[in-house]
Design an enzyme around this catalytic site. Structure first.
Site, PDB file in Angstrom:
ATOM      1  N   HIS A  15       0.835  -1.205   0.000  1.00 38.98           N
ATOM      2  CA  HIS A  15       0.000   0.000   0.000  1.00 38.98           C
ATOM      3  C   HIS A  15       0.868   1.253   0.000  1.00 38.98           C
ATOM      4  CE1 HIS A  15      -0.349   0.672   4.687  1.00 38.98           C
ATOM      5  NE2 HIS A  15       0.881   0.584   4.294  1.00 38.98           N
ATOM      6  N   CYS A  34       5.830   5.650   4.780  1.00 37.74           N
ATOM      7  CA  CYS A  34       4.594   4.993   4.307  1.00 37.74           C
ATOM      8  C   CYS A  34       3.933   5.760   3.162  1.00 37.74           C
ATOM      9  CB  CYS A  34       3.612   4.810   5.456  1.00 37.74           C
ATOM     10  SG  CYS A  34       4.051   3.407   6.498  1.00 37.74           S
ATOM     11  N   HIS A  40       4.925   0.003  -0.502  1.00 39.56           N
ATOM     12  CA  HIS A  40       5.712  -0.877   0.365  1.00 39.56           C
ATOM     13  C   HIS A  40       4.752  -1.917   0.917  1.00 39.56           C
ATOM     14  CE1 HIS A  40       3.824   1.955   3.098  1.00 39.56           C
ATOM     15  NE2 HIS A  40       3.880   0.983   3.993  1.00 39.56           N
ATOM     16  N   HIS A  42       3.345  -5.036   3.795  1.00 43.02           N
ATOM     17  CA  HIS A  42       3.225  -5.487   5.186  1.00 43.02           C
ATOM     18  C   HIS A  42       2.774  -6.939   5.205  1.00 43.02           C
ATOM     19  CE1 HIS A  42       3.635  -1.585   7.159  1.00 43.02           C
ATOM     20  NE2 HIS A  42       2.889  -1.076   6.191  1.00 43.02           N
ATOM     21  N   ASP A  80      -4.808 -10.803  -0.352  1.00 42.53           N
ATOM     22  CA  ASP A  80      -3.461 -11.393  -0.309  1.00 42.53           C
ATOM     23  C   ASP A  80      -2.681 -11.163  -1.602  1.00 42.53           C
ATOM     24  OD1 ASP A  80      -1.379 -12.813   0.915  1.00 42.53           O
ATOM     25  OD2 ASP A  80      -1.988 -14.680  -0.065  1.00 42.53           O
ATOM     26  N   HIS A  81      -1.436 -10.684  -1.446  1.00 44.37           N
ATOM     27  CA  HIS A  81      -0.549 -10.388  -2.565  1.00 44.37           C
ATOM     28  C   HIS A  81      -1.150  -9.350  -3.513  1.00 44.37           C
ATOM     29  CE1 HIS A  81       1.686 -13.722  -0.942  1.00 44.37           C
ATOM     30  NE2 HIS A  81       2.703 -13.406  -1.726  1.00 44.37           N
TER      31      HIS A  81
HETATM   32 NI    NI Z   1       2.560   0.853   5.547  1.00 44.14          NI
END
Ligand code: NI
Length: 136
Positions: A15, A34, A40, A42, A80-81
């Site tokens: 995100h 962020c 990037h 998580h 996911d992904h």
């Molecule tokens: Ni983040």
């Protein structure tokens, strides 16, 4: 006598935190790394809590296989992904903070889990940072 049944799940997603009404400087000030325009990722941990009466027949609050399938089908497949900003419809116009992701997940699950249960979502964005939402 109410008991809470909890199921853990996991997804990886990318995100960028951004408020489109702010300039780059303010986004960077508020969101730091962020706000990186190249995104990037998580490793999100999700806990779904389902609170209700124990069924006298099964002895369960909710069948965990059923809960697992609801989470996989409606949340994990969707998140996911994925790049949340680009690939998940709800975040095209909503900043994908952990708070907003938890609310989106709760709203999806609320439609899929029987209304006789209270539900709560806990979303870990990192090991130390997590948010909770229960529809209030
Ligand atoms: Ni983040």
């Amino acid at each position: 006598m109410k008991v809470t049944a909890c199921r853990k799940a996991h997804f990886n997603a990318a995100h960028q935190l951004i408020n489109i009404n702010w300039d780059e400087k303010k986004n960077k000030k508020i969101y730091g790394v962020c706000s990186n325009p190249n995104y990037h990722g998580h490793n999100y941990d999700l806990i779904v809590k389902v609170k209700g009466e124990i069924d006298p027949g099964s002895g369960y609050v909710i069948d965990m296989k059923v809960l697992k399938n609801i989470i996989e089908k409606n949340i994990i497949k969707k998140f996911d992904h994925k790049n949340l900003n680009i690939e998940v419809e709800e975040f095209r116009s909503l900043n994908p903070t952990a708070e907003n992701i938890a609310v989106v997940i709760w709203n999806i699950l609320r439609k899929k889990i029987n209304k006789r249960f209270e539900i709560q979502v806990i979303l870990y964005e990192t090991e130390r940072n997590f948010v909770e939402y229960s529809g209030e």
